[in-house]
Design a protein around this motif. Sequence first.
Motif, mmCIF file in Angstrom:
data_model
loop_
_atom_site.group_PDB
_atom_site.id
_atom_site.type_symbol
_atom_site.label_atom_id
_atom_site.label_comp_id
_atom_site.label_asym_id
_atom_site.label_seq_id
_atom_site.Cartn_x
_atom_site.Cartn_y
_atom_site.Cartn_z
ATOM 1 N N ALA A 1 0.836 -1.210 0.000
ATOM 2 C CA ALA A 1 0.000 0.000 0.000
ATOM 3 C C ALA A 1 0.868 1.255 0.000
ATOM 4 N N MET A 2 1.922 1.258 0.819
ATOM 5 C CA MET A 2 2.786 2.431 0.890
ATOM 6 C C MET A 2 3.556 2.639 -0.413
ATOM 7 N N LEU A 3 4.024 1.559 -1.037
ATOM 8 C CA LEU A 3 4.758 1.693 -2.288
ATOM 9 C C LEU A 3 3.857 2.255 -3.389
ATOM 10 N N ALA A 4 2.633 1.757 -3.469
ATOM 11 C CA ALA A 4 1.695 2.281 -4.477
ATOM 12 C C ALA A 4 1.415 3.763 -4.238
ATOM 13 N N PHE A 5 1.243 4.132 -2.977
ATOM 14 C CA PHE A 5 0.988 5.532 -2.641
ATOM 15 C C PHE A 5 2.189 6.407 -2.996
ATOM 16 N N PHE A 6 3.386 6.007 -2.577
ATOM 17 C CA PHE A 6 4.580 6.812 -2.833
ATOM 18 C C PHE A 6 4.871 6.943 -4.330
ATOM 19 N N THR A 7 4.678 5.865 -5.060
ATOM 20 C CA THR A 7 4.959 5.904 -6.497
ATOM 21 C C THR A 7 4.061 6.924 -7.194
ATOM 22 N N TRP A 8 2.773 6.898 -6.841
ATOM 23 C CA TRP A 8 1.846 7.893 -7.397
ATOM 24 C C TRP A 8 2.220 9.307 -6.961
ATOM 25 N N ALA A 9 2.485 9.481 -5.658
ATOM 26 C CA ALA A 9 2.769 10.818 -5.124
ATOM 27 C C ALA A 9 4.036 11.398 -5.739
ATOM 28 N N ALA A 10 5.055 10.561 -5.941
ATOM 29 C CA ALA A 10 6.300 11.057 -6.537
ATOM 30 C C ALA A 10 6.074 11.456 -7.990
ATOM 31 N N THR A 11 5.284 10.669 -8.709
ATOM 32 C CA THR A 11 5.007 10.976 -10.114
ATOM 33 C C THR A 11 4.231 12.274 -10.245
ATOM 34 N N GLU A 12 3.230 12.463 -9.403
ATOM 35 C CA GLU A 12 2.362 13.633 -9.472
ATOM 36 C C GLU A 12 2.894 14.833 -8.682
ATOM 37 N N GLN A 13 3.997 14.619 -7.940
ATOM 38 C CA GLN A 13 4.550 15.655 -7.077
ATOM 39 C C GLN A 13 3.520 16.157 -6.072
ATOM 40 N N VAL A 14 2.878 15.212 -5.409
ATOM 41 C CA VAL A 14 1.896 15.518 -4.376
ATOM 42 C C VAL A 14 2.623 15.856 -3.076
ATOM 43 N N PRO A 15 2.390 17.012 -2.468
ATOM 44 C CA PRO A 15 2.995 17.297 -1.160
ATOM 45 C C PRO A 15 2.470 16.332 -0.094
ATOM 46 N N ILE A 16 3.384 15.767 0.670
ATOM 47 C CA ILE A 16 3.044 14.850 1.761
ATOM 48 C C ILE A 16 3.596 15.422 3.052
#
Length: 547
Positions: free
Chosen positions: A363-378
């Motif tokens: 779950a964390m890998l899927a989330f991080f991969t998307w967030a890094a691609t989209e440059q989502v602030p976390i």
Amino acid sequence: MNRRALLLSVGAVAACGSSQTRTPALDIAAPTTIVDAHTHVFNATDLSVQEFISVVVFKNYNQENLPPECRDGKPQGRALGGLLKSTLQGIAPSARVESARIDRGAQDGPPDPEEDVFEDEERQNAADEAARNGYKDALANRLEAMDRATSGHDGNTPARLLLSDIDIAAGGSGLDGRPLSQRQKMDRIVREEAPTDIGRYLDWGFWLSRSRSRIIKRFKSVYQRQSVSHFVGLMVDYEHWLGEAPHERSTTEDQITVMHKLRTRLHPGLQSFAPFDPLREALEGVRRPAQPTSLDRLKEHWRQQRIQGVKIYPPMGFRPTDNVGLEREHPGSGSPFPTHVVEQWNRARGADARTLGRALDDAMLAFFTWAATEQVPITTHSGNSVDAGCRFAERGHPAQWAKVFASPSEGGLGLANLRLCLGHFDSVSDFLNKPGESWGRLKGPLLRYPNVYVDLSFMEEFVSEDADQAAQVRRFFTALRDYARTSGDPDFRKLLYGSDWIMFERIPNRERYFDNIARGFSQAAIPADALRNFSSENAKRFLRLSA
């Protein structure tokens, strides 16, 4: 001059100087506009109130085989959590109720009497006083019922310990020598700047009874010398880790909806950060394999610009990666996860709980991969504090985050461009006195990644009136100046200002927080440009704001 302004001008000296060495009145050119990168805009319908108070605040952990150092929870916390939950039921407006109020357009006409958010300060004060009196009445009624139900019980039960603490906090009898009623005790205890811990938590509960819009207005009122151009509202989702759904539960979807309306119609500076819980994601993937999961919904909210970032909270019980390693590190000694978490996973999965670590990692890998691609602030909680289990805060240790950024050849995920704010820098004492263990110092290497930041939220030492602690704070800012230089960040381009509102509401002298930090910069001879970066410009880069 109002009361808060008076406190600000008088208290500024006391907060940062001893009786022998008084700090002069604020003599810095403090920025007129700030960005608060770490706030929370939630009430009791968003939060698992009972278990948050009992487990997270008072450390009554729900785990098997607890080591001795984690067995010193305070049982009265269980009773306090139950008291606040029962009192706030039916008082705090759910996200859905508040959303409907906004839709009715009350802000464009006469104020909704249920909303109690007024532009006129006198009317707002009157509404707050009426609401506070109603809250105190509800508390008193439940305390009377608790007293009757436990009369004659062992004085060491959670309820009797809480009642005893309240008696002590109320400070004796009335003027006529008669015992105080529970209502009279609440008048003494539930008030701003309450002098006791129990009073501060009960007063904090009052703000959890309010609408999110009122909470935002309360937050803005704390700033006397600055205006807040933007502020990050971090939502919460602790339900599965704490094993308690909030009463009149505001779902994550409901929270996102009302926060979006608050941002677009009432509070344009709000930056809404939705919560992501990998346990929820894993459970939904097992229970409804053909349906969209929480991550799917999060992606859609981001695509529609209904959220501006995401909040994650490892101290609930998970690591950013290598949760499988957590299970390997606990062979034969039970699960590394709370008992109720293991039970709900086994019910959903129908298999041994040792599969949970892998599911969390996926779950964390899927989330991080998307967030890094989209440059989502976390934003992540990255302080050694406020955890839901024994040493769970360590699951957000800087060394765990290093694995996310490190290359695959080094055993990491290789997500070097992840946009991340490590919330909560460090404690003043650890930063000064434990350089080898200081989380703040261990975060230094992470700041070399292009999009990694850290905030100075909830460092309550900054508003302490204790002379020794004030001296430590002065040393802290000098050490922080040197730390920035050795971390390759002499202009302070990676440090963000954050208050941790509404959590910080219960801390005395909270209105001095920003000014005392600004004074610390000045006393340490940190350049004005660095203060400006810290106050607003860095957060704008982190949030990808155009102005």
